[in-house]
Design a protein around this motif. Sequence first.
Motif, PDB file in Angstrom:
ATOM      1  N   UNK A  61       2.012 -16.198  -5.564  1.00 43.39           N
ATOM      2  CA  UNK A  61       1.132 -16.005  -4.409  1.00 43.39           C
ATOM      3  C   UNK A  61       1.937 -15.928  -3.116  1.00 43.39           C
ATOM      4  N   UNK A  62       2.973 -16.745  -3.005  1.00 44.60           N
ATOM      5  CA  UNK A  62       3.825 -16.707  -1.819  1.00 44.60           C
ATOM      6  C   UNK A  62       4.460 -15.334  -1.657  1.00 44.60           C
ATOM      7  N   UNK A  63       4.998 -14.809  -2.758  1.00 39.61           N
ATOM      8  CA  UNK A  63       5.613 -13.486  -2.709  1.00 39.61           C
ATOM      9  C   UNK A  63       4.590 -12.407  -2.350  1.00 39.61           C
ATOM     10  N   UNK A  64       3.389 -12.539  -2.878  1.00 34.29           N
ATOM     11  CA  UNK A  64       2.332 -11.563  -2.598  1.00 34.29           C
ATOM     12  C   UNK A  64       1.982 -11.543  -1.119  1.00 34.29           C
ATOM     13  N   UNK A  65       1.844 -12.710  -0.515  1.00 43.07           N
ATOM     14  CA  UNK A  65       1.480 -12.767   0.898  1.00 43.07           C
ATOM     15  C   UNK A  65       2.640 -12.347   1.793  1.00 43.07           C
ATOM     16  N   UNK A  66       3.857 -12.596   1.356  1.00 40.79           N
ATOM     17  CA  UNK A  66       5.009 -12.129   2.125  1.00 40.79           C
ATOM     18  C   UNK A  66       5.004 -10.603   2.233  1.00 40.79           C
ATOM     19  N   UNK A  67       4.567  -9.943   1.173  1.00 32.69           N
ATOM     20  CA  UNK A  67       4.483  -8.481   1.197  1.00 32.69           C
ATOM     21  C   UNK A  67       3.339  -7.991   2.072  1.00 32.69           C
ATOM     22  N   UNK A  68       2.279  -8.820   2.188  1.00 37.65           N
ATOM     23  CA  UNK A  68       1.133  -8.427   3.001  1.00 37.65           C
ATOM     24  C   UNK A  68       1.391  -8.608   4.495  1.00 37.65           C
ATOM     25  N   UNK A  69       2.316  -9.475   4.832  1.00 43.52           N
ATOM     26  CA  UNK A  69       2.555  -9.810   6.238  1.00 43.52           C
ATOM     27  C   UNK A  69       2.941  -8.567   7.029  1.00 43.52           C
ATOM     28  N   UNK A  70       2.294  -8.385   8.152  1.00 41.82           N
ATOM     29  CA  UNK A  70       2.579  -7.254   9.018  1.00 41.82           C
ATOM     30  C   UNK A  70       2.479  -7.676  10.464  1.00 41.82           C
ATOM     31  N   UNK A  71       1.894  -6.822  11.252  1.00 39.46           N
ATOM     32  CA  UNK A  71       1.697  -7.161  12.661  1.00 39.46           C
ATOM     33  C   UNK A  71       0.741  -8.340  12.781  1.00 39.46           C
ATOM     34  N   UNK A  72       0.991  -9.260  13.693  1.00 40.31           N
ATOM     35  CA  UNK A  72       0.107 -10.419  13.864  1.00 40.31           C
ATOM     36  C   UNK A  72      -1.320  -9.993  14.185  1.00 40.31           C
ATOM     37  N   UNK A  73      -2.278 -10.731  13.637  1.00 45.58           N
ATOM     38  CA  UNK A  73      -3.691 -10.465  13.895  1.00 45.58           C
ATOM     39  C   UNK A  73      -4.308 -11.715  14.511  1.00 45.58           C
ATOM     40  N   UNK A  74      -5.522 -11.577  14.996  1.00 45.44           N
ATOM     41  CA  UNK A  74      -6.188 -12.706  15.636  1.00 45.44           C
ATOM     42  C   UNK A  74      -6.674 -13.746  14.626  1.00 45.44           C
ATOM     43  N   UNK A  75      -7.357 -13.284  13.569  1.00 43.72           N
ATOM     44  CA  UNK A  75      -8.061 -14.216  12.683  1.00 43.72           C
ATOM     45  C   UNK A  75      -7.822 -13.857  11.220  1.00 43.72           C
TER      46      UNK A  75
END
Length: 253
Positions: A100-114
């Motif tokens: 799951x950590x690896x999956x979310x690391x790939x999803x990370x992009x430009x910062x969002x509000x919420x």
Amino acid sequence: MNELKKTDTDADEWSSLKAYTNARIALGRTGVSIPLRESLQFKLAHAHAKDAVYSQLNLPDLQASLSASGLPIHSVRSQAENRDTYLQRPDLGRLLDDTSTAKLQQLAGSPVDICLIIADGLSATAVMQNAGTVVNLLVEKIRQAGYSLAPIILVEQGRVAIMDAIGGLLHPRLAIILIGERPGLSSFDSMGAYITYAPQPGLTDERRNCISNIRDQGLPPAMAVDKLMYLIHAAFRLQLTGVALKDNDGLLG
């Protein structure tokens, strides 16, 4: 002497209060015991609460209930491998597993509000019954307010603080987690919402605001969404959440 002959079936002076609460009051009596019907209802309520603790998210049905939001949806898991481990090791429910950590690391992009997060908590039943309605209403109001949104994250075997682990990877300005609350004997389907500004690993509970007992028989979903929007606006204005952020909007007054 006539007063001494009052029967067990006479109306109890507390009975009128039952219209205002699901608490077990004015149960009546049969001799020195409570009536059989009330005893059986207590056992049924206990069974519902126990079943809720061991209930599981139906991910396809949950995703379908969230489809009106129009947001991408991703599923992750905590480090608690099964329900027994989850109940015995709360610390593991606060951490993401490696996949799951690896999956979310790939999803990370430009910062969002919420970032909206949904976790089973101690009652997946509550989440299945209430999360879809709350999220769809909330997303609509968040968009109307002009805030940007990350994909929705679904968490299996998750505790409240897993929102910090997710926040540390996706870097939203604010995270909201909807989670099944510990079942009571009259509220096995109660969902809570926690909101954290600048979520990151290591935060403690005084940094969060909580809205509890979200369900039709408690705090209705539409009112819960209004409370959440108040807290969202206040959190961005003050750049904080937790004990320093007071709920002064009077919606429940």
